[in-house]
Design an enzyme around this catalytic site. Structure first.
Site, PDB file in Angstrom:
ATOM      1  N   GLU A 142      -4.839  -5.889  -5.352  1.00  0.00           N
ATOM      2  CA  GLU A 142      -3.522  -6.347  -5.809  1.00  0.00           C
ATOM      3  C   GLU A 142      -3.595  -6.634  -7.306  1.00  0.00           C
ATOM      4  OE1 GLU A 142      -1.467  -9.346  -3.587  1.00  0.00           O
ATOM      5  OE2 GLU A 142      -2.187  -8.502  -1.709  1.00  0.00           O
ATOM      6  N   CYS A 169      -6.466  -9.107   2.559  1.00  0.00           N
ATOM      7  CA  CYS A 169      -7.441  -8.174   3.140  1.00  0.00           C
ATOM      8  C   CYS A 169      -8.748  -8.801   3.592  1.00  0.00           C
ATOM      9  CB  CYS A 169      -7.729  -7.058   2.144  1.00  0.00           C
ATOM     10  SG  CYS A 169      -6.363  -5.910   2.027  1.00  0.00           S
ATOM     11  N   VAL A 183       0.827  -1.209   0.000  1.00  0.00           N
ATOM     12  CA  VAL A 183       0.000   0.000   0.000  1.00  0.00           C
ATOM     13  C   VAL A 183       0.867   1.268   0.000  1.00  0.00           C
ATOM     14  CG1 VAL A 183      -1.670   1.330   1.370  1.00  0.00           C
ATOM     15  CG2 VAL A 183      -1.966  -1.124   1.073  1.00  0.00           C
ATOM     16  N   GLY A 240     -16.919 -19.983  -6.197  1.00  0.00           N
ATOM     17  CA  GLY A 240     -15.735 -20.813  -6.398  1.00  0.00           C
ATOM     18  C   GLY A 240     -15.151 -21.298  -5.095  1.00  0.00           C
ATOM     19  N   ARG A 257      -1.121 -15.125   0.569  1.00  0.00           N
ATOM     20  CA  ARG A 257      -1.707 -14.872   1.892  1.00  0.00           C
ATOM     21  C   ARG A 257      -3.215 -15.161   1.849  1.00  0.00           C
ATOM     22  NH1 ARG A 257       0.466  -8.964   3.226  1.00  0.00           N
ATOM     23  NH2 ARG A 257       0.344  -8.813   0.963  1.00  0.00           N
ATOM     24  N   GLY A 307      -9.658 -15.183  -0.752  1.00  0.00           N
ATOM     25  CA  GLY A 307      -8.413 -15.165   0.015  1.00  0.00           C
ATOM     26  C   GLY A 307      -7.802 -13.778  -0.057  1.00  0.00           C
ATOM     27  N   GLU A 310      -7.491   2.917   2.072  1.00  0.00           N
ATOM     28  CA  GLU A 310      -7.169   2.561   0.681  1.00  0.00           C
ATOM     29  C   GLU A 310      -8.108   1.450   0.225  1.00  0.00           C
ATOM     30  OE1 GLU A 310      -5.897  -0.606   0.072  1.00  0.00           O
ATOM     31  OE2 GLU A 310      -5.545  -1.214   2.138  1.00  0.00           O
ATOM     32  N   PHE A 311      -8.369   1.422  -1.083  1.00  0.00           N
ATOM     33  CA  PHE A 311      -9.222   0.365  -1.643  1.00  0.00           C
ATOM     34  C   PHE A 311      -8.510  -0.261  -2.835  1.00  0.00           C
ATOM     35  CE2 PHE A 311     -11.935   3.659   0.256  1.00  0.00           C
ATOM     36  CZ  PHE A 311     -12.671   2.911   1.170  1.00  0.00           C
ATOM     37  N   THR A 363      -5.114  -0.019   7.233  1.00  0.00           N
ATOM     38  CA  THR A 363      -6.447  -0.429   7.648  1.00  0.00           C
ATOM     39  C   THR A 363      -6.443  -0.664   9.153  1.00  0.00           C
ATOM     40  OG1 THR A 363      -6.777  -1.468   5.512  1.00  0.00           O
ATOM     41  CG2 THR A 363      -8.225  -2.187   7.291  1.00  0.00           C
TER      42      THR A 363
HETATM   43  C1  UDX Z   1      -1.265  -2.535   3.953  1.00  0.00           C
HETATM   44  C2  UDX Z   1      -1.899  -1.759   5.093  1.00  0.00           C
HETATM   45  O1  UDX Z   1      -0.984  -1.031   5.768  1.00  0.00           O
HETATM   46  C3  UDX Z   1      -2.690  -2.678   5.936  1.00  0.00           C
HETATM   47  O2  UDX Z   1      -3.232  -2.013   7.012  1.00  0.00           O
HETATM   48  C4  UDX Z   1      -3.766  -3.168   5.038  1.00  0.00           C
HETATM   49  O3  UDX Z   1      -4.700  -3.942   5.713  1.00  0.00           O
HETATM   50  C5  UDX Z   1      -3.163  -3.992   3.937  1.00  0.00           C
HETATM   51  O4  UDX Z   1      -2.263  -3.224   3.238  1.00  0.00           O
HETATM   52  P1  UDX Z   1       0.810  -3.804   3.284  1.00  0.00           P
HETATM   53  O5  UDX Z   1       1.253  -2.657   2.491  1.00  0.00           O
HETATM   54  O6  UDX Z   1       0.323  -5.014   2.585  1.00  0.00           O
HETATM   55  O7  UDX Z   1      -0.282  -3.335   4.339  1.00  0.00           O
HETATM   56  O8  UDX Z   1       1.886  -4.207   4.361  1.00  0.00           O
HETATM   57  P2  UDX Z   1       3.343  -4.755   4.200  1.00  0.00           P
HETATM   58  O9  UDX Z   1       3.567  -5.247   2.824  1.00  0.00           O
HETATM   59  O10 UDX Z   1       3.545  -5.596   5.393  1.00  0.00           O
HETATM   60  O11 UDX Z   1       4.219  -3.424   4.324  1.00  0.00           O
HETATM   61  C6  UDX Z   1       4.435  -2.715   5.460  1.00  0.00           C
HETATM   62  C7  UDX Z   1       5.815  -2.077   5.374  1.00  0.00           C
HETATM   63  O12 UDX Z   1       6.014  -1.258   6.502  1.00  0.00           O
HETATM   64  C8  UDX Z   1       6.961  -3.067   5.323  1.00  0.00           C
HETATM   65  O13 UDX Z   1       7.777  -2.778   4.227  1.00  0.00           O
HETATM   66  C9  UDX Z   1       7.697  -2.847   6.641  1.00  0.00           C
HETATM   67  O14 UDX Z   1       9.089  -3.059   6.541  1.00  0.00           O
HETATM   68  C10 UDX Z   1       7.354  -1.406   6.941  1.00  0.00           C
HETATM   69  N1  UDX Z   1       7.422  -1.045   8.351  1.00  0.00           N
HETATM   70  C11 UDX Z   1       6.801  -1.792   9.284  1.00  0.00           C
HETATM   71  C12 UDX Z   1       8.128   0.095   8.717  1.00  0.00           C
HETATM   72  O15 UDX Z   1       8.703   0.770   7.878  1.00  0.00           O
HETATM   73  N2  UDX Z   1       8.163   0.441  10.033  1.00  0.00           N
HETATM   74  C13 UDX Z   1       7.578  -0.303  11.003  1.00  0.00           C
HETATM   75  O16 UDX Z   1       7.662   0.050  12.172  1.00  0.00           O
HETATM   76  C14 UDX Z   1       6.862  -1.453  10.619  1.00  0.00           C
HETATM   77  C1  UDX Z   2      -9.420  -6.558  -1.932  1.00  0.00           C
HETATM   78  C2  UDX Z   2     -10.398  -5.396  -2.208  1.00  0.00           C
HETATM   79  O1  UDX Z   2     -11.030  -5.610  -3.484  1.00  0.00           O
HETATM   80  C3  UDX Z   2      -9.685  -4.073  -2.138  1.00  0.00           C
HETATM   81  O2  UDX Z   2     -10.616  -3.016  -2.341  1.00  0.00           O
HETATM   82  C4  UDX Z   2      -9.066  -3.981  -0.748  1.00  0.00           C
HETATM   83  O3  UDX Z   2      -8.547  -2.775  -0.430  1.00  0.00           O
HETATM   84  C5  UDX Z   2      -8.042  -5.080  -0.591  1.00  0.00           C
HETATM   85  O4  UDX Z   2      -8.734  -6.324  -0.706  1.00  0.00           O
HETATM   86  P1  UDX Z   2      -7.635  -7.951  -3.282  1.00  0.00           P
HETATM   87  O5  UDX Z   2      -7.518  -8.757  -2.035  1.00  0.00           O
HETATM   88  O6  UDX Z   2      -6.418  -7.519  -3.979  1.00  0.00           O
HETATM   89  O7  UDX Z   2      -8.507  -6.658  -3.020  1.00  0.00           O
HETATM   90  O8  UDX Z   2      -8.429  -8.853  -4.345  1.00  0.00           O
HETATM   91  P2  UDX Z   2      -9.896  -9.000  -4.882  1.00  0.00           P
HETATM   92  O9  UDX Z   2      -9.848  -8.874  -6.351  1.00  0.00           O
HETATM   93  O10 UDX Z   2     -10.859  -8.174  -4.163  1.00  0.00           O
HETATM   94  O11 UDX Z   2     -10.173 -10.548  -4.551  1.00  0.00           O
HETATM   95  C6  UDX Z   2     -10.120 -11.048  -3.235  1.00  0.00           C
HETATM   96  C7  UDX Z   2     -10.479 -12.518  -3.216  1.00  0.00           C
HETATM   97  O12 UDX Z   2     -11.835 -12.719  -3.524  1.00  0.00           O
HETATM   98  C8  UDX Z   2      -9.689 -13.398  -4.193  1.00  0.00           C
HETATM   99  O13 UDX Z   2      -9.305 -14.592  -3.558  1.00  0.00           O
HETATM  100  C9  UDX Z   2     -10.671 -13.675  -5.293  1.00  0.00           C
HETATM  101  O14 UDX Z   2     -10.421 -14.913  -5.947  1.00  0.00           O
HETATM  102  C10 UDX Z   2     -11.967 -13.714  -4.523  1.00  0.00           C
HETATM  103  N1  UDX Z   2     -13.150 -13.400  -5.343  1.00  0.00           N
HETATM  104  C11 UDX Z   2     -13.305 -12.162  -5.869  1.00  0.00           C
HETATM  105  C12 UDX Z   2     -14.113 -14.372  -5.555  1.00  0.00           C
HETATM  106  O15 UDX Z   2     -13.996 -15.518  -5.078  1.00  0.00           O
HETATM  107  N2  UDX Z   2     -15.226 -14.044  -6.301  1.00  0.00           N
HETATM  108  C13 UDX Z   2     -15.412 -12.814  -6.840  1.00  0.00           C
HETATM  109  O16 UDX Z   2     -16.437 -12.587  -7.476  1.00  0.00           O
HETATM  110  C14 UDX Z   2     -14.416 -11.833  -6.619  1.00  0.00           C
END
Ligand code: UDX
Ligand code: UDX
Length: 429
Positions: A160, A265, A11, A258, A332, A262, A156-157, A123
């Site tokens: 991936e 989020c 993010v 399906g 994940r 997963g 954020e929304f 989040t």
């Molecule tokens: C994000 C959001 O922050 C999370 O709340 C949301 O639910 C999902 O997306 P994400 O970007 O996927 O999380 O997290 P991650 O890939 O774990 O990245 C976090 C980064 O923060 C890492 O690169 C980590 O090294 C860094 N970090 C963590 C710091 O720089 N300082 C810290 O104290 C802890």
């Molecule tokens: C999601 C949200 O869409 C995004 O807004 C949020 O901020 C982060 O989480 P993401 O996890 O990247 O995004 O993927 P997404 O495309 O939403 O799919 C999530 C999961 O749902 C996947 O495992 C996908 O296979 C499943 N899915 C999605 C279904 O099983 N059926 C559907 O119709 C859509």
């Protein structure tokens, strides 16, 4: 504007690169020195196609750089985004340790540097910004929120694989502010986005994120539930949902039944919302049922497989697709993780193929036999499970399955073309 983004994960990096490509000066901060180096070299630490292109561009234009020096980055910025991860604890509740650490660090860096706006992007469950972040910022800076510095919550929304697209063209921008001044500053940053802006207070903004993800998880689960009934009636749930989705009030999106949802989020956010509701002495039964249904849905293919071929001990099972969805290497919360666990637990010999997610899966399942292509995975297998809808699986034909020991194919995602492949079965169709 001058921006610091703390936490250069999925993010944070998308946010930093996005704002830089809109003309702002961005400093991305991370404690992980390797990540900092990679970003400065134009290498995206995550697989996100458009993001890598944009990153190279903004580095060249000198609109973005990365550092591990949080103090310096904050000193040079007007707006500080917090985008560190918020993982789950064992009991499903949100783990705020990174948020707390960073809030303290920002607090320490806020002393005598003029008015700055702190924006929580991670989040976080409702009340976190108000009851955890702000008190820590105040305690460690000796300053007062609202008077000496501003605070916003700006969820954020980003999906991936589509992070850049979603960042640059959002359906809506939610700005929760501690006060009008804070919200106005953030609104100015989003001035050149063609999108509806919704202004709220802090906890409403936090809840919008959870409610959105929970609703999408419910929508998918609804299709899965109807799909499970359809399966018993010999109806294709995709034909049903096509009819259902034409209703404008419902919309055709996120109705794909399906092998369950997963990702990093949906599962985590539904868990955290359930925990939060329980802490508030409310039983969120609908959400709990969704969690449960999704758990069952993930391994439904293995149950179906057992009904078809009996004991799995010693059987050679081919698994196609490991990523939680196509176009990512992320596993994940992926259904594949549950499926591989169950198959290996039952003594099956698993061969798996995924174009991107092999490395990540290997870390959890080192004993699975990973192949370099579909052909090698299928060869000699007693059954084939399709878990992720990668584009290349769409092209499979009957002849590709010829080398199977017995032709048992189960689809967890609707991907095979029935005019090219015969004799396969879907989990909900
Ligand atoms: C994000 C959001 O922050 C999370 O709340 C949301 O639910 C999902 O997306 P994400 O970007 O996927 O999380 O997290 P991650 O890939 O774990 O990245 C976090 C980064 O923060 C890492 O690169 C980590 O090294 C860094 N970090 C963590 C710091 O720089 N300082 C810290 O104290 C802890
Ligand atoms: C999601 C949200 O869409 C995004 O807004 C949020 O901020 C982060 O989480 P993401 O996890 O990247 O995004 O993927 P997404 O495309 O939403 O799919 C999530 C999961 O749902 C996947 O495992 C996908 O296979 C499943 N899915 C999605 C279904 O099983 N059926 C559907 O119709 C859509």
């Amino acid at each position: 504007m001058k921006i610091a983004v703390i936490g250069t994960g999925y993010v944070g990096l998308s946010t930093g690169v996005g704002f830089a490509s809109k003309g702002n000066e961005v400093i991305c901060v991370d404690i992980d020195k390797k990540k900092v180096e990679q970003v400065n070299k134009g290498v995206s630490p995550i697989y996100e196609p458009l993001l890598s292109e944009h990153l190279k561009k903004v580095l060249k234009e000198k609109k973005l750089r990365a550092t591990d020096n949080l103090h310096e980055a904050i000193g040079k910025s007007e707006i500080v985004f917090v985008s560190v991860g918020t993982p789950s604890k064992e009991d499903g509740s949100i783990d705020l340790k990174y948020i707390e650490n960073v809030s303290k660090d920002i607090g320490r860096s806020l002393t005598n540097k003029g008015y700055k706006l702190i924006v929580v992007k991670s989040t976080v469950v409702p009340e976190t910004t108000g009851k955890v972040v702000i008190p820590l910022l105040e305690r460690y800076s000796g300053k007062k929120a609202g008077r000496d510095f501003g605070v916003c919550m700006n969820p954020e929304f980003l999906r991936e694989g589509k992070a850049m697209e979603d960042f640059l063209n959002p359906d809506r921008i939610v700005i929760g502010g501690i006060d009008k001044k804070s919200g106005n500053i953030l609104e100015r940053l989003y001035e050149n986005f063609d999108s509806k802006i919704l202004r709220t207070d802090l906890k409403t903004a936090e809840m919008i994120k959870y409610a959105s993800n929970a609703f999408l998880a419910i929508k998918i689960s609804f299709s899965n539930e109807i799909g499970n009934v359809c399966k018993r009636l010999g109806i294709d749930v995709y034909d049903v949902m096509k009819g259902v989705g034409l209703d404008k009030r419902i919309s055709p999106h996120f109705l794909r039944a399906g092998a369950g949802y997963g990702g990093s989020c949906f599962p985590k956010d539904v868990d955290a919302l359930v925990r939060k509701a329980k802490d508030l002495k409310y039983e969120p039964r609908l959400l709990e049922e969704v969690q449960d249904l999704n758990r069952r849905q993930k391994v439904g293919m293995v149950d179906l497989l057992e009904r078809k071929i009996g004991d799995l001990k010693g059987k050679e099972i081919c698994v196609l697709g490991l990523a939680f969805k196509p176009d990512t290497d992320d596993i994940r919360g992926a259904s594949s993780v549950e499926i591989l666990s169950k198959l290996t637990e039952k003594g099956a010999k698993v061969r798996a193929y995924d174009p991107k997610a092999e490395g990540n899966t290997r870390r959890i399942f080192p004993d699975v036999d990973y192949t370099e292509n579909v052909k090698d995975a299928i060869k000699g297998s007693d059954a084939c499970l399709i878990v992720t809808e990668w584009e290349e699986f769409r092209k499979l034909e009957d002849k590709d399955f010829k080398k199977m020991r017995s032709k048992i194919i189960i689809e967890g995602r609707k991907i095979l073309d029935p005019t090219k492949v015969t004799g396969f079965e879907g989990i909900c169709w």
